[in-house]
Every structure is written in structure tokens, then in C-alpha cells.
Design a protein around this motif. Structure first.
Motif, PDB file in Angstrom:
ATOM      1  N   THR A  58       0.850  -1.182   0.000  1.00 13.81           N
ATOM      2  CA  THR A  58       0.000   0.000   0.000  1.00 13.81           C
ATOM      3  C   THR A  58       0.893   1.242   0.000  1.00 13.81           C
ATOM      4  O   THR A  58       1.868   1.306   0.734  1.00 13.81           O
ATOM      5  CB  THR A  58      -0.882   0.012   1.267  1.00 13.81           C
ATOM      6  OG1 THR A  58      -1.652  -1.186   1.284  1.00 13.81           O
ATOM      7  CG2 THR A  58      -1.810   1.210   1.291  1.00 13.81           C
ATOM      8  N   HIS A  59       0.582   2.202  -0.848  1.00 14.08           N
ATOM      9  CA  HIS A  59       1.305   3.468  -0.860  1.00 14.08           C
ATOM     10  C   HIS A  59       0.331   4.614  -0.629  1.00 14.08           C
ATOM     11  O   HIS A  59      -0.881   4.457  -0.795  1.00 14.08           O
ATOM     12  CB  HIS A  59       1.985   3.702  -2.216  1.00 14.08           C
ATOM     13  CG  HIS A  59       3.080   2.725  -2.525  1.00 14.08           C
ATOM     14  ND1 HIS A  59       4.120   2.472  -1.666  1.00 14.08           N
ATOM     15  CD2 HIS A  59       3.297   1.947  -3.616  1.00 14.08           C
ATOM     16  CE1 HIS A  59       4.926   1.574  -2.218  1.00 14.08           C
ATOM     17  NE2 HIS A  59       4.447   1.227  -3.400  1.00 14.08           N
ATOM     18  N   THR A  60       0.885   5.765  -0.289  1.00 12.08           N
ATOM     19  CA  THR A  60       0.063   6.977  -0.234  1.00 12.08           C
ATOM     20  C   THR A  60       0.753   8.050  -1.064  1.00 12.08           C
ATOM     21  O   THR A  60       1.960   7.982  -1.305  1.00 12.08           O
ATOM     22  CB  THR A  60      -0.096   7.531   1.203  1.00 12.08           C
ATOM     23  OG1 THR A  60       1.141   8.144   1.617  1.00 12.08           O
ATOM     24  CG2 THR A  60      -0.509   6.455   2.191  1.00 12.08           C
ATOM     25  N   CYS A  92       5.277   9.205   0.123  1.00 12.06           N
ATOM     26  CA  CYS A  92       4.460   8.115   0.663  1.00 12.06           C
ATOM     27  C   CYS A  92       4.703   8.058   2.168  1.00 12.06           C
ATOM     28  O   CYS A  92       5.847   7.983   2.607  1.00 12.06           O
ATOM     29  CB  CYS A  92       4.841   6.786   0.008  1.00 12.06           C
ATOM     30  SG  CYS A  92       4.080   5.374   0.844  1.00 12.06           S
ATOM     31  N   PHE A  94       4.119   5.671   4.142  1.00 13.88           N
ATOM     32  CA  PHE A  94       4.608   4.369   4.587  1.00 13.88           C
ATOM     33  C   PHE A  94       6.039   4.115   4.127  1.00 13.88           C
ATOM     34  O   PHE A  94       6.755   3.317   4.714  1.00 13.88           O
ATOM     35  CB  PHE A  94       3.699   3.255   4.067  1.00 13.88           C
ATOM     36  CG  PHE A  94       2.247   3.470   4.420  1.00 13.88           C
ATOM     37  CD1 PHE A  94       1.896   4.052   5.637  1.00 13.88           C
ATOM     38  CD2 PHE A  94       1.241   3.104   3.547  1.00 13.88           C
ATOM     39  CE1 PHE A  94       0.563   4.247   5.978  1.00 13.88           C
ATOM     40  CE2 PHE A  94      -0.088   3.291   3.869  1.00 13.88           C
ATOM     41  CZ  PHE A  94      -0.439   3.872   5.094  1.00 13.88           C
ATOM     42  N   HIS A  95       6.419   4.752   3.032  1.00 13.79           N
ATOM     43  CA  HIS A  95       7.761   4.581   2.476  1.00 13.79           C
ATOM     44  C   HIS A  95       8.314   5.967   2.178  1.00 13.79           C
ATOM     45  O   HIS A  95       8.279   6.411   1.025  1.00 13.79           O
ATOM     46  CB  HIS A  95       7.710   3.715   1.215  1.00 13.79           C
ATOM     47  CG  HIS A  95       6.941   2.451   1.426  1.00 13.79           C
ATOM     48  ND1 HIS A  95       5.666   2.260   0.946  1.00 13.79           N
ATOM     49  CD2 HIS A  95       7.249   1.337   2.127  1.00 13.79           C
ATOM     50  CE1 HIS A  95       5.235   1.066   1.338  1.00 13.79           C
ATOM     51  NE2 HIS A  95       6.162   0.497   2.044  1.00 13.79           N
ATOM     52  N   MET A  98       9.973   7.496  -0.956  1.00 13.18           N
ATOM     53  CA  MET A  98       9.263   7.749  -2.206  1.00 13.18           C
ATOM     54  C   MET A  98       8.811   9.202  -2.207  1.00 13.18           C
ATOM     55  O   MET A  98       7.930   9.578  -1.440  1.00 13.18           O
ATOM     56  CB  MET A  98       8.045   6.826  -2.328  1.00 13.18           C
ATOM     57  CG  MET A  98       8.396   5.350  -2.343  1.00 13.18           C
ATOM     58  SD  MET A  98       6.941   4.291  -2.276  1.00 13.18           S
ATOM     59  CE  MET A  98       6.165   4.641  -3.852  1.00 13.18           C
TER      60      MET A  98
HETATM   61 CU   LIG Z   1       4.639   3.532  -0.083  1.00 18.65          CU
END
Ligand SMILES: [Cu+2]
Lengths: 106, 172
Positions: A58-60, A92, A94-95, A98
Motif C-alpha cells: 500500500t502506498h500513499t 508516501c 509508509f515509504h 518515495m
Molecule cells: Cu509507499
């Protein structure tokens, strides 16, 4: 054709013209292997951003200035209509590696 | 600090020692190691979800559960597709043993001390796993799809390592 119906059609056309400006476009942004591409995209207010997530994660797409925060489940595409102009850095949540920029013209 | 570093070095030694002793790893063994490594981080993150107090640490733990579950699901789907049965091995065993000890050690801590220790271990753990992926698991994998999944995993876990380092720096 009945006059009433014609008026309705004209009204619909006029309304359509206002709601969807002729130049409204769809800008595609792809997230794949934890990379956002293009790293820098340009669009206009009213354009639709199509966020394609090709990863199993999952990305945002989260604007640093708080303008938008869109979540993309794995292998799904999300769309978002741009409302405000500006040069927006987003990432993102969560990451955080990115990162990309979206230049939104008025 | 000394204890933490010692544990990290011990884990690295275990991983490389066990793998080297076995010679070239087979795909069923590699799949088992990769899956085990993911499960270990999920267990650690689930402990953190209940014990962590700092909001960045909690968010990091949520990220670990989400990502590692996604990657492990992908791994399970792949072994099913390839008709491979993951095979337990010394590296998996060493990883599990070290993880169980670490989990027990962390369970005794609380508050800020727990947060710090959890994040520090996440940095060390991802470093260890990424090293193993880069130098052993990826080069040893024969199946192209397995290799590609491991490469994606490496990319994800390198991100986790940097994320953990960032959270660790914020905690100071
Ligand atoms: Cu992500």
C-alpha cells in the motif's frame, strides 16, 4: 423534438462545459518498485491525477503542505482532482523514500 | 549499547556462518529463510504495536506489519505457483532462535527504553537481512521469479532500514 427537451439538452451542454473545462486532462503517475514516476509532473487545477500503484504494498501520495493525502491499495489505481494551484512536494507516508513533485498551474 | 551491538553481530555471524556451512542454498531453503525473516519482523512489530509509546515508533511498527505481511503473502503465492515446499534449514533456525531471544529481551523493557531498543534492533535486523539477501539469497536463487521477488524485497527492506534509522535519530 419537443422544445422543452431541447432546452434541457442545451442546459446540460452548458453545465457540462462549466463543470469540465475543455482542457481538463488526466495526468498519470505510477508507483512501481517503490519509485514514483515521473519524479516531477505538471498539471492544471481541475485536472485529474491518476495514481497507479503497481506494487504489492500500500502506498500513499501525501502532500507535504497538507493539500492531499490519497491512499492506494496494492495493485490499485486511485484518482484525485486537483483543487489548488502550487508546487507541491508529496511522498508516501509508509515509504518516506518515495518522493516527487507536482506542479499545479492555476 | 554494547549488548545491542553484540546481539547484532551475533545474528550476522549466525546468518552468514550457517549459510556458508551449507554451501549453496536451494530455492526451497531460500524461500523458507525469506519467509522466516519476514515473520520475525512481523512478530517484533506486533509486540511494538502493544508496547511502543512514541507515535512515530507505533507508525513504524504498523508499516512493518503491513509491508512484511504483503511480501510474505506474495512469497506464499509464488511458492504455491512454483509448486515449491519451503524447507527449514540452519539459517532459518538461527534466525528464529535469535529473534525469540530478542523478543524476550525487549518484552522486559517499557516506555522510552523499549521504543529505543525496538527501533535500534529494527535498524540492525534490517541491515542483517539486507546483507544476507544481497550476498547470499539473491545470488543463490535459481528461479527467476523467486530472484525477482527477493530483489523487490531487498528494495523494500532497504527502505525500512532507512526509515528505522530516521526514527532512531528522532528518538535521541
Ligand atoms: Cu509507499
Amino acid at each position: 423534438m419537443q422544445p422543452g427537451r431541447l432546452r434541457l439538452m442545451i442546459a446540460a451542454l452548458a453545465f457540462g462545459a462549466i463543470a469540465v473545462p475543455a482542457q481538463a486532462a488526466t495526468v498519470r503517475i505510477v508507483m512501481e518498485n517503490l519509485v514514483i514516476s515521473p519524479a516531477e509532473a505538471s498539471a492544471k487545477v481541475g485536472d485529474t491525477i491518476e495514481l497507479v500503484n503497481k506494487d504489492v504494498l500500500t502506498h500513499t501520495a501525501t502532500a507535504r503542505n497538507g493539500d492531499f493525502d490519497v491512499m492506494m491499495p496494492p495493485k490499485k489505481t486511485a484518482t484525485y482532482v486537483l483543487e489548488k494551484p502550487g508546487s507541491v512536494d508529496y511522498y508516501c507516508r509508509f515509504h518516506p523514500n518515495m518522493k516527487a513533485t507536482l506542479k499545479i498551474e492555476p | 549499547m554494547f549488548v545491542r551491538l553484540g546481539a547484532a553481530i551475533a545474528a550476522i555471524t549466525l546468518v552468514s556462518g550457517a549459510a556458508l556451512a551449507e554451501g549453496k542454498l536451494t530455492d526451497p531453503q531460500i524461500a523458507h529463510i525469506a519467509y522466516t525473516a519476514g515473520s520475525i519482523d512481523i512478530a517484533a512489530a506486533k509486540q511494538a504495536q502493544t508496547k511502543a509509546t512514541n507515535k512515530d515508533v507505533k507508525a513504524f511498527a504498523d508499516d512493518m506489519v503491513r509491508d512484511h505481511e504483503a511480501v510474505n503473502k506474495q512469497a506464499l503465492d509464488l511458492v504455491k505457483k512454483l509448486n515449491v515446499t519451503p524447507e527449514d534449514n540452519d539459517t532459518s533456525k538461527a534466525l528464529s532462535k535469535a529473534a525469540a531471544d530478542k523478543l524476550a529481551e525487549l518484552s522486559k523493557l517499557s516506555g522510552a527504553a523499549y521504543d529505543k531498543a525496538y527501533v535500534a534492533n529494527e535498524v540492525a535486523y534490517h541491515k542483517t537481512v539486507n546483507g544476507a539477501l544481497e550476498t547470499q539469497l539473491i545470488p543463490s536463487a535459481s528461479n527467476a521469479e523467486l530472484k525477482s521477488l527477493l530483489q523487490t524485497g531487498l528494495k523494500i527492506f532497504q527502505g525500512h532500514e532507512q526509515h528505522a534509522e530516521h526514527v532512531a535519530a528522532e528518538l535521541k
